[in-house]
Design a protein around this motif. Structure first.
Motif, mmCIF file in Angstrom:
data_model
loop_
_atom_site.group_PDB
_atom_site.id
_atom_site.type_symbol
_atom_site.label_atom_id
_atom_site.label_comp_id
_atom_site.label_asym_id
_atom_site.label_seq_id
_atom_site.Cartn_x
_atom_site.Cartn_y
_atom_site.Cartn_z
ATOM 1 N N VAL A 53 11.695 3.395 -10.803
ATOM 2 C CA VAL A 53 10.177 3.123 -10.833
ATOM 3 C C VAL A 53 9.747 1.616 -11.075
ATOM 4 C CG1 VAL A 53 8.162 4.050 -11.928
ATOM 5 C CG2 VAL A 53 9.695 5.578 -11.471
ATOM 6 N N THR A 54 10.402 1.190 -12.080
ATOM 7 C CA THR A 54 10.121 -0.150 -12.504
ATOM 8 C C THR A 54 10.565 -1.145 -11.204
ATOM 9 O OG1 THR A 54 12.282 -0.431 -13.560
ATOM 10 C CG2 THR A 54 10.233 -0.103 -14.799
ATOM 11 N N SER B 221 11.038 8.792 -0.807
ATOM 12 C CA SER B 221 9.882 7.636 -1.229
ATOM 13 C C SER B 221 10.870 6.545 -1.906
ATOM 14 C CB SER B 221 9.227 8.494 -2.364
ATOM 15 O OG SER B 221 9.596 8.911 -3.519
ATOM 16 N N ALA B 222 10.054 5.427 -2.053
ATOM 17 C CA ALA B 222 10.858 4.417 -2.696
ATOM 18 C C ALA B 222 11.605 4.577 -3.986
ATOM 19 C CB ALA B 222 10.042 3.078 -2.487
ATOM 20 N N PRO B 223 10.617 4.966 -5.099
ATOM 21 C CA PRO B 223 11.406 5.052 -6.190
ATOM 22 C C PRO B 223 12.471 6.006 -6.237
ATOM 23 C CG PRO B 223 8.943 5.512 -6.514
ATOM 24 C CD PRO B 223 9.263 5.400 -4.906
ATOM 25 N N ALA B 224 12.489 7.101 -5.528
ATOM 26 C CA ALA B 224 13.847 8.240 -5.578
ATOM 27 C C ALA B 224 14.858 7.102 -4.705
ATOM 28 C CB ALA B 224 13.470 9.547 -4.583
ATOM 29 N N ILE B 225 14.683 6.525 -3.860
ATOM 30 C CA ILE B 225 15.670 5.673 -2.971
ATOM 31 C C ILE B 225 16.399 4.544 -3.990
ATOM 32 C CG2 ILE B 225 16.249 4.170 -1.136
ATOM 33 C CD1 ILE B 225 14.230 5.936 0.530
ATOM 34 N N HIS C 96 0.864 -1.304 -0.005
ATOM 35 C CA HIS C 96 -0.033 -0.009 0.175
ATOM 36 C C HIS C 96 0.669 1.292 0.020
ATOM 37 C CE1 HIS C 96 -2.689 3.039 1.758
ATOM 38 N NE2 HIS C 96 -3.800 2.208 0.940
ATOM 39 N N LYS C 97 1.632 1.107 0.862
ATOM 40 C CA LYS C 97 2.822 2.391 0.918
ATOM 41 C C LYS C 97 3.504 2.582 -0.454
ATOM 42 C CE LYS C 97 4.976 5.705 3.178
ATOM 43 N NZ LYS C 97 5.754 6.350 1.829
ATOM 44 N N LEU C 98 4.248 1.520 -0.948
ATOM 45 C CA LEU C 98 4.728 1.291 -2.262
ATOM 46 C C LEU C 98 3.788 1.962 -3.485
ATOM 47 C CD1 LEU C 98 6.749 -1.530 -1.750
ATOM 48 C CD2 LEU C 98 7.825 0.349 -2.465
#
Length: 377
Positions: free
Chosen positions: A336-337, A292-296, A268-270
């Motif tokens: 992102v992917t 955020s996850a994509p940036a990290i 949900h967070k992702l």
């Protein structure tokens, strides 16, 4: 690694389908799930919301109209936010309670069940929602030193902060009182530890956001997972486990419920973190966090130095970041992917935990929730 996991597939007896880009939309999933548990979860905290104390708080919050205090947005969200469904946590607790059913140790107490759910489990769902709501309200406290004149009069913003503290404390106190009334020591321990996790996770978020170098924070995806578990997943995971404890289910079933709650909320967070990078309907740049996850994940792929260079190139006068430019850089990379793969990986682990529950409408609804939060354009 995540791509390989996604291709393996589940082969459980229940026939849960493997994740793909399809699945029903979130609003449909929630509507169908609410029918299964017996009533709309938007009424879950109705007794609290109709109390004289909270009605008085609502009247006081009206004084903030015309300002930009975040407590107003939080209050509006309780009424209008059907897209994200603020009652999701309580709904999951009810669904997993029904999916597990009564244990052999509790068969003599089935008269206490309504729609296949014990009254104590319904109370737990309300407690979970009250705790989550209390922390949402507490997050609405603003830094007075950073306010601008357009945000609203200083006295109104100070008043909003006081209301955020007092109303959040009121909700949390109600939750703790109801928790004690369950008269189950292990459940009290589980939910109390979840509150501690929330405090720790939110404290870390706030301490990082106030640092000058927060734009270049180097935490890595492993550290990100630890922090997200504390601030987003612990409450739901431990509430799901507590629901199994209330029905006297085995330690194995309790662990499976915990795993479902943990991995579903991670997905949900992702999914939430990914929205600024995958939404096709809007031409405008959506706000996003550089933690955020994509940036990290983007930073892990391109390297620390290259990431810092991209941030410097996106900074204009006064070190103001051009998020549109930075967003394009992240979308052009693998972050992102990889975040989508990670989202579906956690979704698949949530589905794997559901394999330990017998086939039922409730289990299908829990699976549909996973499909909804791992669905991308």
């Amino acid at each position: 690694m995540w791509g390989a996991l996604l291709r393996r597939g589940l082969r459980g007896a229940g026939g849960l389908r493997w994740l793909s880009s399809g699945g029903p939309p979130w609003s449909q999933v929630v509507s169908e799930a609410e029918k299964i548990v017996g009533y709309p979860t938007s009424f879950m905290s109705l007794r609290c919301l109709l109390s004289d104390e909270l009605s008085n708080i609502a009247m006081q919050v009206r004084k903030l109209v015309g300002t930009k205090h975040p407590l107003l947005d939080t209050a509006r969200g309780f009424v209008y936010d059907s897209r994200n469904n603020l009652q999701m946590r309580g709904l999951v607790v009810l669904l997993i309670s029904k999916a597990a059913g009564p244990s052999t140790a509790e068969l003599s107490f089935q008269h206490d069940m309504v729609s296949g759910i014990y009254s104590s489990q319904r109370s737990l769902a309300e407690i979970t929602e009250l705790i989550h709501t209390a922390f949402l309200v507490h997050r609405g406290i603003v830094n007075i030193g950073e306010l601008k004149s357009c945000d609203g009069p200083l006295k109104d913003m100070q008043f909003g902060n006081k209301m955020a503290v007092l109303s959040g404390d009121f909700l949390l106190a109600n939750a703790c009182t109801s928790l004690a009334q369950l008269q189950n020591t292990k459940v009290v321990e589980l939910i109390s530890s979840a509150i501690g996790d929330l405090v720790q996770g939110i404290y870390y978020e706030n301490s990082k956001s106030s640092e000058e170098n927060c734009l270049t924070d180097d935490i890595g995806i492993s550290r990100w997972k630890e922090q997200v578990f504390l601030s987003h997943s612990a409450l739901l995971a431990k509430s799901c486990q507590a629901a199994m404890e209330l029905a006297k289910h085995s330690a194995e079933i309790q662990d499976m419920a915990f795993q479902y709650g943990k991995h579903m909320s991670m997905s949900h967070k992702l999914h939430s973190d990914l929205q600024p990078f995958v939404k096709e309907s809007s031409s405008d740049t959506m706000a996003f966090s550089l933690n955020s996850a994509p940036a990290i994940l983007h930073q892990e792929f391109c390297g620390r130095e290259a990431w810092l260079k991209q941030i410097r190139e996106a900074q204009g006068k006064g070190n103001i970041v051009d998020y549109k430019k930075l967003q394009e850089a992240i979308k052009a990379g693998k972050g992102v992917t990889s975040a989508i793969d990670l989202c579906r990986c956690h979704g698949n682990r949530a589905l794997a935990a559901l394999e330990r529950f017998p086939p039922s409408e409730a289990r299908d609804a829990l699976a549909n929730i996973v499909y909804a939060v791992t669905r991308f354009p």
